[in-house]
Design an enzyme around this catalytic site. Structure first.
Site, PDB file in Angstrom:
ATOM      1  CE  LYS A  72      -4.256  -1.744   2.127  1.00  0.00           C
ATOM      2  NZ  LYS A  72      -5.268  -1.498   3.171  1.00  0.00           N
ATOM      3  CG  ASN A  93      -7.222   0.696  -0.977  1.00  0.00           C
ATOM      4  OD1 ASN A  93      -7.477   1.681  -1.662  1.00  0.00           O
ATOM      5  ND2 ASN A  93      -8.089   0.147  -0.159  1.00  0.00           N
ATOM      6  N   GLY A 133      -3.894   2.445  13.078  1.00  0.00           N
ATOM      7  CA  GLY A 133      -3.196   1.744  12.006  1.00  0.00           C
ATOM      8  C   GLY A 133      -3.689   2.212  10.641  1.00  0.00           C
ATOM      9  CB  ALA A 135      -8.348   0.230   8.939  1.00  0.00           C
TER      10      ALA A 135
END
Ligand SMILES: NC(=O)c1ccc[n+]([C@@H]2O[C@H](COP(=O)([O-])OP(=O)(O)OC[C@H]3O[C@@H](n4cnc5c(N)ncnc54)[C@H](OP(=O)(O)O)[C@@H]3O)[C@@H](O)[C@H]2O)c1
Length: 286
Positions: A72, A93, A133, A135
């Site tokens: 990513k 992504n 993190g 997300a």
């Protein structure tokens, strides 16, 4: 002479490991449902193969691809342009290959936002975000760009949490503060939305983020990023307290919807993809 077109448009995913990534089944269910002459290929690409994989996709005229762990951030150096949120988040992504250009997008936060706006408009809202993190980073930036007023970033690791709060404060109009996660987190009374963006609950329906369940209440929106199992311990506790709940399947499905829109400018039916994931995860309703 046949008038059929035997040349499918190609899309796919580059990551490793990827044998348990259900995105291919979800996206191809949408292609099939909408009679799109397109394929999605799940490719196991190691870090030293990323450049060749991207060059191959370009050479074969792919419409675009998703990339996941561990690519990513590494993918950034292979791109010509970044969308606004991807640029702030610093991770991509979803890549669109169009007119010889490689454009990087981040659908993690956008997928979450699409899911959230089904139950509430984030504009002006106060949000508590558990986790800092990948997300959480994507969700925080996207919520901030959508007009959320205030974010409290709650994380065990102080450096990661502080970095994310600083990113929101420096790069978006929203205000963010960091709160170190020590002991059960009590959701402040003025919170509109609580989000679990940690990995707690992944593959474990009993795992519960350390939250004081007495601080969950009616009117609060409680969202979880965990797609499998979707009925997490946090969401079950929130439903018991009368909160509005939102599971991680919706976020995953909306990422598929957004990817297909970016690659083909086509709008697909989310329920087709949701049903496919529910079949795969063995659940009957989200
Ligand atoms: N539904 C979807 O479409 C979607 C999309 C993307 C990701 N996800 C899910 O989101 C989750 C997080 O992914 P990620 O990429 O952000 O992972 P990540 O970068 O590894 O971050 C993990 C986060 O979880 C926290 N954490 C882990 N164990 C914890 C515990 N026991 N108590 C408190 N915090 C804990 C970490 O805190 P520290 O920093 O303190 O270690 C960190 O903030 C994964 O489960 C993934 O499946 C879902």
């Amino acid at each position: 002479m046949s008038s059929q077109n035997f040349l499918a448009a190609l899309t796919g995913s580059f990551s490793t490991p990827c044998g348990d990534n259900p995105t291919v089944a979800m996206i191809e269910a949408a292609y099939h449902h909408h009679d799109m002459n397109a394929r999605y290929i799940n490719c196991d690409v190691k870090p030293d193969g990323l450049a060749d994989a991207i060059a191959g996709a370009v050479a074969m005229g792919w419409a675009g691809f998703n990339c996941s762990i561990p690519h990513k951030v590494a993918v950034l150096e292979h791109l010509d342009r970044l969308a606004e949120s991807a640029s702030i988040i610093g991770a991509v992504n979803c890549v669109v290959l169009r007119d010889g250009r490689r454009i990087g997008e981040n659908t993690d936060g956008k997928g979450f936002l699409a899911s959230l706006t089904g139950v509430t408009d984030p504009a002006g809202k106060r949000v508590c975000l558990l986790g800092a993190g990948g997300a959480a980073r994507a969700i925080a930036v996207e919520l901030a760009l959508a007009g959320a007023a205030h974010l409290t970033i709650v994380n065990r690791d102080a450096e990661r949490g502080q970095d994310l709060a600083a990113l929101v404060n420096e790069s978006t109009p929203a205000e963010a503060v960091f709160q170190k996660w020590t002991g059960a987190f009590t959701v402040p009374k003025d919170t509109d939305v609580l989000i679990n963006a940690t990995s707690v609950g992944l593959g474990d329906a009993k795992a519960m983020p350390d939250v004081d369940t007495d601080s969950l209440r009616p009117g609060l929106v409680v969202a979880d990023v965990i797609p499998n199992p979707p009925h997490t311990a946090l969401l079950r506790a929130a439903a018991e307290k009368g909160s509005v709940t939102l599971d991680g399947l919706g976020m995953l499905v909306n990422q598929g919807v957004i990817s297909i829109k970016l690659w083909f400018d086509a709008s697909v039916e989310p329920s087709v993809m949701a049903r496919k994931l529910q079949d795969i995860f063995g659940v009957t309703s989200a």
